[in-house]
Design a protein around this motif. Sequence first.
Motif, PDB file in Angstrom:
ATOM      1  N   SER A 171      34.537  32.648  39.797  1.00 43.92           N
ATOM      2  CA  SER A 171      34.832  33.863  39.036  1.00 43.92           C
ATOM      3  C   SER A 171      33.669  34.240  38.124  1.00 43.92           C
ATOM      4  N   GLU A 172      33.092  33.244  37.445  1.00 45.10           N
ATOM      5  CA  GLU A 172      31.992  33.502  36.511  1.00 45.10           C
ATOM      6  C   GLU A 172      30.781  34.113  37.209  1.00 45.10           C
ATOM      7  N   ARG A 173      30.543  33.700  38.430  1.00 47.56           N
ATOM      8  CA  ARG A 173      29.359  34.173  39.141  1.00 47.56           C
ATOM      9  C   ARG A 173      29.628  35.437  39.959  1.00 47.56           C
ATOM     10  N   GLY A 174      30.822  36.004  39.787  1.00 49.99           N
ATOM     11  CA  GLY A 174      31.084  37.307  40.353  1.00 49.99           C
ATOM     12  C   GLY A 174      31.737  37.320  41.713  1.00 49.99           C
ATOM     13  N   ALA A 175      32.295  36.194  42.168  1.00 51.96           N
ATOM     14  CA  ALA A 175      32.974  36.185  43.463  1.00 51.96           C
ATOM     15  C   ALA A 175      34.212  37.076  43.418  1.00 51.96           C
ATOM     16  N   TYR A 176      34.502  37.717  44.549  1.00 54.98           N
ATOM     17  CA  TYR A 176      35.710  38.545  44.625  1.00 54.98           C
ATOM     18  C   TYR A 176      36.951  37.665  44.597  1.00 54.98           C
TER      19      TYR A 176
END
Length: 479
Positions: free
Chosen positions: A94-99
């Motif tokens: 989530s932190e690294r921008g995964a959907y």
Amino acid sequence: MPSGTILVADDDAAIRTVLNRALSRIGYDVRATSNAATLWRWVQQGDGDLVITDVVMPDENAFDLLPRVKKMRPDLPVIVMSAQNTFMTAIKASERGAYDYLPKPFDLNELVTIVGRALAEPKRAHPAHGPEDVEQMPLVGRSPAMQEIYRVLARLMQTDLTVMIFGESGTGKELVARALHDYGKRSRGPFVAINMAAIPRELIEAELFGHEKGAFTGAQARSAGRFEQAEAGTLFLDEIGDMPMEAQTRLLRVLQQGEYTTVGGRTPIRTDVRIIAATNKDLRQLINQGLFREDLYFRLNVVPLRVPPLRERNEDIPDLVHHFFAQVEKEGLPRKQIEPAAIDRMRRYRWPGNVRELENLVRRLAALFPQEVITDAVIKSELEDPPLAPEPAPPSQDETLSGAVERHLESYFKSFGERLPPPGLYHRIVRTVEQPLIGAALAATRGNQIKAAELLGVNRNTLRKKIRDLDIAVIRGGG
């Protein structure tokens, strides 16, 4: 028919084959690779409408690649898969921008549904945020039940949605609430917890909303409530089912209008607090009994989250045992190991006290047993029902009351953690005891204030003032 190009990166040929066949059959164009370098080249070239990637690949970790992908193509949805099924895996995704994040083994139908949803959504960036490294695991377990909790928490981290946590005592509801705060958008603000069951019912409103000077007997100065203490952070309302109706009404106003008034105050105070509530009770049953407001229930139950009892996730027991042994070793207790047969016995036990009972057992084993390796025989002796002790003689009425008050006050102080309660505690407690005591004396004397004053050993004028100050209803006047 679905359309779009999906980029798949996984060093497991079987998974690439399964995903290729399943997604191609639906109508997607699928391009698969076994390494991160090829995936990165495709992304740079502008290929693909969605990425599905494993975390661990031979040449690069997907968590190192993700920030570059999101920087170059912020609207490209990335679904992360991992066999390292921990809470921090979901959080890092989530932190690294995964959907979205899927633990392995994954449900193919669920993956197809997520792909369709991601491609159907309007293109928008999922910015990365949060700490790069995490030193310790706030939640432990790899069971399917815990995986679902991790995924829900990862989706909630950057929202202010109100969350209702359901679960038996000892399951770790406050740990879940703290994780939601510590890794969320309000992590820089305070995390304030209040246990409704540990505070006298008459004091809950003052504890939550604060009080003004002179609001009641003993209120010698203004005192901040938990809402004020939690400003810009998170307020955790534990055992919400024990909240009295009057406080429920005031809490509902906060949730509806975003403001409250202190006890004895008149000026509304705007508040910016995220609410997380928890209960071990059936709130629906309480609603049917008239003990909990249905409108408040719907306001709190925006996102329901159930924490399973330990007996429903006994496959997590080995990880939990090793986690707790590592904790107590850091605290200075001896290093311990445990036999596989002992772990098997622990997995067969029902754990009525849940994770809290398991942690207490591990601490007891580390502190009291000299052997380095904990055997099955030791666990057997610890988990067997203890012999019944002879029933003690019943205490006197004074001892019963004193013990009950002492236990209640201990729970009250513990609810503040390392902090101290607001000033004016003596007068608040005395007022709390005075009201039912005078009420009982008046009831016993059928409202005769002369007799009630004699029974209590106070002056009649003093009693009248107390009745007026405490707003005590007198059933029948007698003097």
